[in-house]
Design a protein around this motif. Structure first.
Motif: not given
Length: 571
Positions: A492-515
């Motif tokens: 449940s985390i979106q990570k900005n790979l440039i700024t390294v800032k992390e943001t919470a994802i407000d959805l149920p947990k699921s085994n999905v990765l999105i670049y």
């Protein structure tokens, strides 16, 4: 291996019938490698319910795994829905054993003193969703394996609102199921509680489908030439009737695929996402110069749409394209009628095209984005009772118009696709040109899906390892573009790979990765919830200045996708 053997030997006891015992005994005596796959786990609920290969064993679809699921659901309903008379409705598709399995499920419900409405013969999945609300039921079941191969069957559970089960009911039901012994299943039916249903519900469903799918009074429906194929599935009992009731008279059915048949003899896969599955239909369309081809999957919740491109050739739309065109058509209609006031929304999913979000925003309408699976779109409606749901879809060829059905609905979506095509034709345009116009106003979006099959216990482990590797060693560049964000729906985390800032994802947990790159290129990965596959979704986009350049831009985007696939070593 000893644990699996011990588990298998439990199926040699008096709890199980002679036929089942013989099947398991033979596997043990021949030291069959198939025994491992049948017993290494229990059948699980995924994005589309419980689905698997038929046969004896805990990891197979059979009388006992279905019986246990039904007993667990019965226990859950009795404990949590405080009503004097609980009611459920059951439908089934054209697959082998579906009718027999449906009766088994009905028997177990009735043995638990639950009233059962059982369809007299095969019916479309969206009609089951409709029937749950129409008959005032507390739950519904459809026996189907959707577009899976012939050896599969499945079991989908619907709640009282007509949507598939979601939290907290799904985990509550599964918890009940997992604590049950097979010996606790009540198979002795109370026939007085089983009522056979048919035409009355059919008529109500078709009427509601036409009301929701027949959008405009300005359409010349007699001037649209349609080819329809049911791919040997259940839609033959509903789609032709819906088209006729809506006023479409020039409808041509692929006769070789009309008869329901669980072997699906004329196709490798009864999946309208595959161009090969619709070849007989597109061949017929070319022969009679039809405007549009519609093909549905075996349980009639997905539809494939083929239309004529700028050169007059039949072209299969992907699910994202169909969803975008139909959503804009609905939005335009709502706007013309003055009904958009900021209280409306459309539905989409995390692996579907972001173009639908842009289209909705251009009409001042928000897009709610959910996890993969139509049960989450149905949940949006349940969670927003004061808002108007216009329509929604997902990339895997599913669409839902309004909320009278709470699942993807190929019956009503067929009518909507034909409305778009008919209105465009009489205005000197076409379904395909309407799509290209959307690309000109926004960007040309091109999506592509790769599914890699990994069967059995080892395959499941391989899939998990592939996703684990993508998490621990994230890709930093895709086709020369810097990756901006990595969204991990399991943490449940979106990570900005440039700024390294992390943001919470407000959805149920699921085994999905999105670049997602800085330029809007997206690559998503997830295990299928219904098949032994890992799926990779690619989305790229580029400006389109005019329709005449569409072919050139599409070729460039196709080449880009192929470069990414090669770069990720997925070909």
């Amino acid at each position: 291996m000893s644990k699996i053997l011990d588990k298998a030997k439990q199926w040699l006891t008096a709890t199980f019938d002679t036929e089942t015992q013989q099947e398991i005994q033979q596997l043990i005596e021949t030291n069959s490698s198939d025994l491992d796959d049948r017993f290494y786990k229990d059948m699980e609920f995924g994005t589309g319910g419980m689905r698997g290969i038929m046969g004896a064993g805990t990891n197979r679809i059979n009388k006992y795994t279905l019986g246990r699921a039904t007993q667990g659901l019965s226990n859950y309903l009795i404990e949590n829905v405080k009503k004097e008379q609980l009611k459920v409705v059951i439908a089934y598709d054209c697959r082998h054993n579906s009718k027999k399995f449906a009766k088994t499920v009905a028997d177990v419900f009735s043995a638990n003193n639950i009233k059962v409405f059982l369809f007299e013969d095969l019916r479309a999945t969206p009609e089951l969703s409709f029937a749950v609300k129409h008959l005032g039921c507390d739950a519904g079941i459809v026996l189907t394996a959707s577009h899976n191969p012939p050896e599969y069957n499945g079991y989908k559970v619907y709640w009282a609102d007509g949507g598939q089960i979601v939290p907290p009911h799904d985990s509550g039901i599964i918890g009940n199921v997992n604590t049950l012994e097979f010996s606790e299943i009540k198979f002795n039916a109370n026939e007085d509680l089983i009522e056979i249903i048919g035409k009355d519900v059919d008529d109500a469903f078709i009427e509601a489908s036409v009301k929701n799918g027949k959008i405009s009074n300005q359409v010349d429906r007699k001037n649209l030439k349609i080819v329809f194929t049911s791919l040997h599935g259940t839609s033959i009992v509903s789609v032709p009737d819906a088209l006729a009731k809506a006023g479409y008279t020039d409808v041509h059915i692929v006769e070789e695929q009309r008869e329901p048949n669980g072997d699906f003899p004329t196709v490798k896969s009864p999946n309208p996402e595959e161009p090969e599955a619709l070849k007989m239909a597109t061949d017929l369309a070319n022969k009679i110069d039809a405007d549009i081809v519609i093909g549905t999957d075996p349980d009639c919740d997905r539809l494939g749409v083929a239309v004529r491109d700028l050169d007059g050739n039949m072209k299969l739309m992907n699910g994202n394209q169909t969803m975008v065109v139909m959503t804009e058509f609905l939005l335009k209609k709502w706007k013309e009628e003055g009904k958009i006031n900021g209280n409306q929304f459309v539905g989409s999913t995390i692996v579907s095209t972001e173009l639908v979000n842009q289209v909705a925003a251009s009409y001042g309408v928000e897009t709610n984005v959910a996890l993969t699976g139509f049960k989450w779109i149905a949940k949006m409606i349940r969670d927003n009772p004061s808002k108007d749901f216009i329509g929604g879809g997902e990339e895997s060829f599913g669409y839902m118009v309004g909320d009278f059905v709470r699942d993807k609905d190929a019956v009503t979506a067929t009518l909507l696709a034909c409305e778009v095509a008919a209105l465009a034709k009489q205005n000197g345009s076409s379904f395909y040109e309407e799509l290209l116009n959307i690309y000109v106003r926004n960007n040309f979006y091109k999506e592509h899906l790769i599914s890699i099959t990994k069967k059995g216990m080892d395959g499941a482990a391989e899939i998990q390892q592939m996703l684990s590797d993508m998490r621990s060693n994230p890709v930093l560049e895709i086709d020369g573009e810097k990756v901006a964000t990595l969204s991990d729906y399991d943490s449940s985390i979106q990570k900005n790979l440039i700024t390294v800032k992390e943001t919470a994802i407000d959805l149920p947990k699921s085994n999905v990765l999105i670049y997602q790159t800085e330029n809007g290129t997206r690559v998503a990965a997830r295990p299928s919830g219904t098949e032994p596959k890992i799926k990779f979704y690619f989305s790229v986009n580029a400006p389109l200045d005019k329709i005449e350049n569409a072919e050139k831009v599409e070729a460039e985007l196709d080449a880009k996708i192929q470069r990414i696939i090669k770069e990720m070593k997925l070909n």
